[in-house]
Design a protein around this motif. Structure first.
Motif, PDB file in Angstrom:
ATOM      1  N   ILE A  70     119.603 -15.696  -2.338  1.00 54.88           N
ATOM      2  CA  ILE A  70     120.675 -16.166  -3.322  1.00 54.88           C
ATOM      3  C   ILE A  70     120.550 -15.233  -4.589  1.00 54.88           C
ATOM      4  N   ARG A  71     118.994 -15.256  -4.913  1.00 57.68           N
ATOM      5  CA  ARG A  71     118.811 -14.706  -6.293  1.00 57.68           C
ATOM      6  C   ARG A  71     119.200 -13.202  -6.286  1.00 57.68           C
ATOM      7  N   ARG A  72     118.713 -12.658  -4.918  1.00 56.73           N
ATOM      8  CA  ARG A  72     118.885 -10.848  -4.789  1.00 56.73           C
ATOM      9  C   ARG A  72     120.549 -10.904  -4.660  1.00 56.73           C
ATOM     10  N   ALA A  73     121.237 -11.677  -4.253  1.00 54.01           N
ATOM     11  CA  ALA A  73     122.875 -11.552  -4.218  1.00 54.01           C
ATOM     12  C   ALA A  73     123.118 -11.577  -5.550  1.00 54.01           C
ATOM     13  N   PHE A  74     122.699 -12.334  -6.549  1.00 56.66           N
ATOM     14  CA  PHE A  74     123.351 -12.836  -7.590  1.00 56.66           C
ATOM     15  C   PHE A  74     122.623 -11.820  -8.897  1.00 56.66           C
ATOM     16  N   VAL A  94     121.667 -19.284 -12.257  1.00 57.92           N
ATOM     17  CA  VAL A  94     120.886 -18.174 -11.682  1.00 57.92           C
ATOM     18  C   VAL A  94     121.579 -16.671 -11.970  1.00 57.92           C
ATOM     19  N   LEU A 123     120.725 -24.018  -4.221  1.00 60.73           N
ATOM     20  CA  LEU A 123     119.294 -24.235  -4.487  1.00 60.73           C
ATOM     21  C   LEU A 123     119.070 -25.726  -4.463  1.00 60.73           C
ATOM     22  N   LYS A 140     115.822 -18.213   1.700  1.00 66.94           N
ATOM     23  CA  LYS A 140     117.379 -18.569   1.175  1.00 66.94           C
ATOM     24  C   LYS A 140     117.265 -18.487  -0.247  1.00 66.94           C
ATOM     25  N   GLU A 141     116.516 -19.029  -0.879  1.00 67.29           N
ATOM     26  CA  GLU A 141     116.369 -18.883  -2.597  1.00 67.29           C
ATOM     27  C   GLU A 141     116.254 -17.331  -2.893  1.00 67.29           C
ATOM     28  N   LYS A 196     125.099 -22.260  -0.004  1.00 69.13           N
ATOM     29  CA  LYS A 196     124.010 -21.613  -0.600  1.00 69.13           C
ATOM     30  C   LYS A 196     123.651 -22.009  -1.968  1.00 69.13           C
ATOM     31  N   PHE A 249     129.541 -13.915  -5.472  1.00 62.06           N
ATOM     32  CA  PHE A 249     129.884 -14.323  -4.213  1.00 62.06           C
ATOM     33  C   PHE A 249     129.848 -15.843  -3.979  1.00 62.06           C
ATOM     34  N   LEU A 276     125.656  -5.919  -0.067  1.00 57.02           N
ATOM     35  CA  LEU A 276     124.452  -6.756   0.334  1.00 57.02           C
ATOM     36  C   LEU A 276     123.919  -6.048   1.337  1.00 57.02           C
ATOM     37  N   LEU A 299     120.091 -13.797   3.861  1.00 54.62           N
ATOM     38  CA  LEU A 299     121.128 -14.725   3.453  1.00 54.62           C
ATOM     39  C   LEU A 299     121.716 -15.273   4.737  1.00 54.62           C
ATOM     40  N   ARG A 325     125.880  -5.648  -8.226  1.00 62.63           N
ATOM     41  CA  ARG A 325     126.054  -7.006  -7.585  1.00 62.63           C
ATOM     42  C   ARG A 325     126.267  -8.207  -8.774  1.00 62.63           C
TER      43      ARG A 325
END
Ligand SMILES: Nc1ncnc2c1ncn2[C@@H]1O[C@H](COP(=O)(O)OP(=O)(O)O)[C@@H](O)[C@H]1O
Ligand SMILES: [Mg+2]
Lengths: 225, 385
Positions: free
Chosen positions: B295-299, A102, A91, B291-292, A89, A83, A50, B382, A77
């Motif tokens: 989250i989307r980038r992390a996943f 997601v 939505l 935040k959204e 965290k 994670f 990240l 994040l 990732r």
């Protein structure tokens, strides 16, 4: 699974991480402990691809991703990592099912397999029947289960969890740790940050961070004082 | 793609009020676009339809336009008629005039003026005086406009006063009003007087060319104009062209143009304001949903996934506005049709234009905010709660 040599990170003159060496084997369950502000999240953000802004060397499955494009990092990732963040965290405007879905939006999973996958992990974390609920309608423990389900829906080889029990009472923490233990037994490598001794006991091995330095043995942590 | 559009619908649905207000500008803009295009299409259709059924069958009209407005003498001559009749495909030619009005110098006591003059219509409502028309029995009778009367006679009554026109004495027998909607010249004289004194002023600026059967009117018209450009006696004084017999009066076309420009301006301004609104609402959305994004980038979402998510959202927002705008446009067209002498029509083409315009607004004004969302550093995202 992964290996870091001499990894450091600074915010301006402030060194958050100092010359960190760490190796994690496939199938391991590692706990990282340390007081708050010691650099735990900073470290696992680097491990989770990240944060690319660090010095030193980081090999994930023997490969360095230092110069990898942002797009490819995203894919890695999505495909290889899962994670579980501090404070869940989730939505808040999406229901349980949609939250867990997601990672599948960005993966190559076949459309007809997606539904099956989501239902499968919902069952695994014990949330069957709660698909249509919003996170706000769930308890802290249940929200964390959603977060875990989301982390494993893409079947990652490595799960990175940042204080997964930080916001939970001890009974709920135990339930969550049982899920992690089960996942680890099924072959998933887990790196978990915690500052709870009880929770760290579930891990095979614990390392310690204090003021940005990593210690492999609890005895060494206060040695330099 | 479909699931991404569904995500966009969902996100837009979360903030219905805010998004509806944003759409309002697009709704107005697109409704105007629909109306403009409908009026334009209706106008064109009426014109083309008119051309097919017009009684102008078998003939083509060419007109002469003098380069100077003061020039009242140039036009087609008898020699021109002979030239035109030699053009292949032409059967015979008749001359006509687009302008039936004459100009005359008038005098009362010491006052001189130059005014417009014509032969009396069959029926005229007088404001002062008796009768409805000037017949040939008393050639010295004339009617004049109220405007002229007050210019020349001031406070005196003009009725039964003498007026000298081009050296001849006439008696004013009636005064009429000119309204804004109904053009009239300043003086009406009897038919015979007009013929004797003023007919020579009326230039023959229209040639009606009767073509032989089974001859293409269009090409005959073109050849005729070419001949006149070479051999027309007054070719130095102006230019010749094939005239469209169905031309709706110039003033009407002009008025229509002004209305169209005005509505286009309204459409343009509302679309611009709408675009800025879309940009604003997208900026708000992006910052509310950091935040959204994290989250989307992390996943697994790439930055272009994020960009396209917000771009799609912006486009969907605009297209929904566009669709509502199209409905409102139909309503607007119905209202306009109550006032137009022809029927404005909404075509599939204008629907396509409207949807393209809304899509373009979404893309253009959503681009910068979407890019901002895509480019935000992940670690910072994040940390958001
Ligand atoms: N963006 C930043 N800029 C400056 N300092 C930061 C930033 N992010 C984190 N830090 C600092 O780095 C240190 C480690 O943070 P973190 O890794 O979040 O600690 P932990 O997770 O162990 O509580 C803290 O002292 C924090 O204040
Ligand atoms: Mg932390």
């Amino acid at each position: 699974m992964l290996k870091i040599n001499n990894v450091g990170k600074s915010y301006g003159p402030f060194k958050v991480l100092k010359d960190i060496d760490l190796e994690v084997a496939d199938g391991e369950f590692l706990a990282i402990m340390g007081p708050s502000g010691s650099g735990k999240s900073t470290l696992i953000n680097i491990l989770g691809l990240l944060d690319q802004d660090y010095t030193g060397e980081y090999l994930l499955n023997d490969k360095s991703y230092k110069d990898t494009s942002d797009n490819l990092l995203s894919r890695i990732r999505g495909d290889q990592l899962g994670f579980v963040f501090q404070n869940f965290k989730l939505l808040t405007t999406y229901n349980v099912y949609e939250n867990i879905e997601v990672p599948l939006v960005y993966s190559k999973t076949e459309q007809h397999n997606k539904h099956e996958r989501v239902e499968d992990v919902i069952e695994k974390v014990g949330l069957s029947g709660k698909e249509k609920h919003r996170p706000s309608e769930l308890s802290g423990g249940q929200q964390q289960r959603v977060a875990i389900a989301r982390a494993i829906v893409n079947r990652p080889k490595l799960i990175i969890a940042d204080e997964p029990t930080g916001a939970l009472d001890s009974k709920t923490s135990t339930e969550i740790m049982d899920i992690f233990t089960k996942l680890n037994q099924d072959g998933t490598t887990i790196i978990m940050v915690t500052h709870d001794e009880e929770v760290a006991k579930y891990a095979m091995r614990t390392v310690y961070i204090r003021d940005g330095k990593l210690y492999h043995d609890a005895k060494d942590v206060f040695k330099n004082d | 793609m479909i699931d991404k559009i569904l995500i966009a619908f969902k996100s837009i649905g979360k903030n219905k009020n805010r998004n509806f207000l944003t759409m309002l500008g697009i709704i107005i803009g697109i409704a105007c676009v629909i109306a403009i295009l409908a009026v334009g299409d209706g106008f064109t259709k009426t014109m083309t339809k008119g051309m097919g059924t017009h009684n102008d069958k078998g003939r083509v009209t060419i007109s002469f336009q003098a380069s100077s407005y003061d020039d009242t003498t140039s036009g087609f001559t008898q020699n021109d008629v002979s030239t035109l009749e030699k053009v292949s495909g032409v059967d015979h030619v008749k001359l006509d005039s687009s302008n039936t009005e004459a100009n005359a110098k008038i005098q009362y006591k010491t006052k001189h003026e130059s005014t417009s003059l014509n032969k009396s219509p069959k029926h005229l409502n007088l404001y002062k005086g008796v009768g409805t028309s000037i017949d040939n029995s008393d050639m010295s009778n004339i009617f004049i406009s109220h405007d002229l009367a007050s210019r020349i006679f001031k406070d005196e009554s003009a009725l039964n006063k003498p007026l000298i026109i081009e050296g001849n004495v006439f008696i004013i027998r009636g005064i009429y009003n000119i309204s804004d909607f109904n053009y009239r010249p300043d003086i009406y004289v009897s038919k015979d007087v007009f013929k004797q004194l003023f007919a020579n002023q009326i230039t023959q600026d229209i040639a009606r060319i009767y073509v032989k059967p089974d001859v293409n009117k269009k090409s005959v018209g073109k050849r005729a104009v070419d001949q006149m450009k070479k051999f027309g006696e007054d070719k130095q004084m102006g230019h010749y062209e094939v005239s469209n017999p169905d031309q709706i009066s110039k003033t009407f076309t002009k008025m229509l143009n002004y209305v169209t420009y005005f509505v286009a301006l309204v459409a343009g301004i509302s679309l611009l304001i709408a675009g800025i609104g879309v940009m604003n609402v997208m900026y708000i959305t992006v910052s509310e949903r950091r935040k959204e994004i994290g989250i989307r980038r992390a996943f697994g979402a790439t930055s272009s996934d994020i960009r396209s998510q917000f771009l799609i959202e912006s486009v969907v927002l605009c297209v929904i506005g566009g669709l509502i705008g199209i409905l409102c446009g139909y309503g607007l067209v119905a209202i306009i049709n109550a006032f137009l002498p022809f029927k404005a029509i909404v075509t599939g083409y204008s629907l396509a234009i409207s949807l393209s315009v809304s899509t373009a607004v979404g893309l253009i004004f959503g681009f910068i905010p979407s890019n901002k969302a895509a480019k935000s550093p992940l670690v910072g995202l994040l940390k958001e709660e």
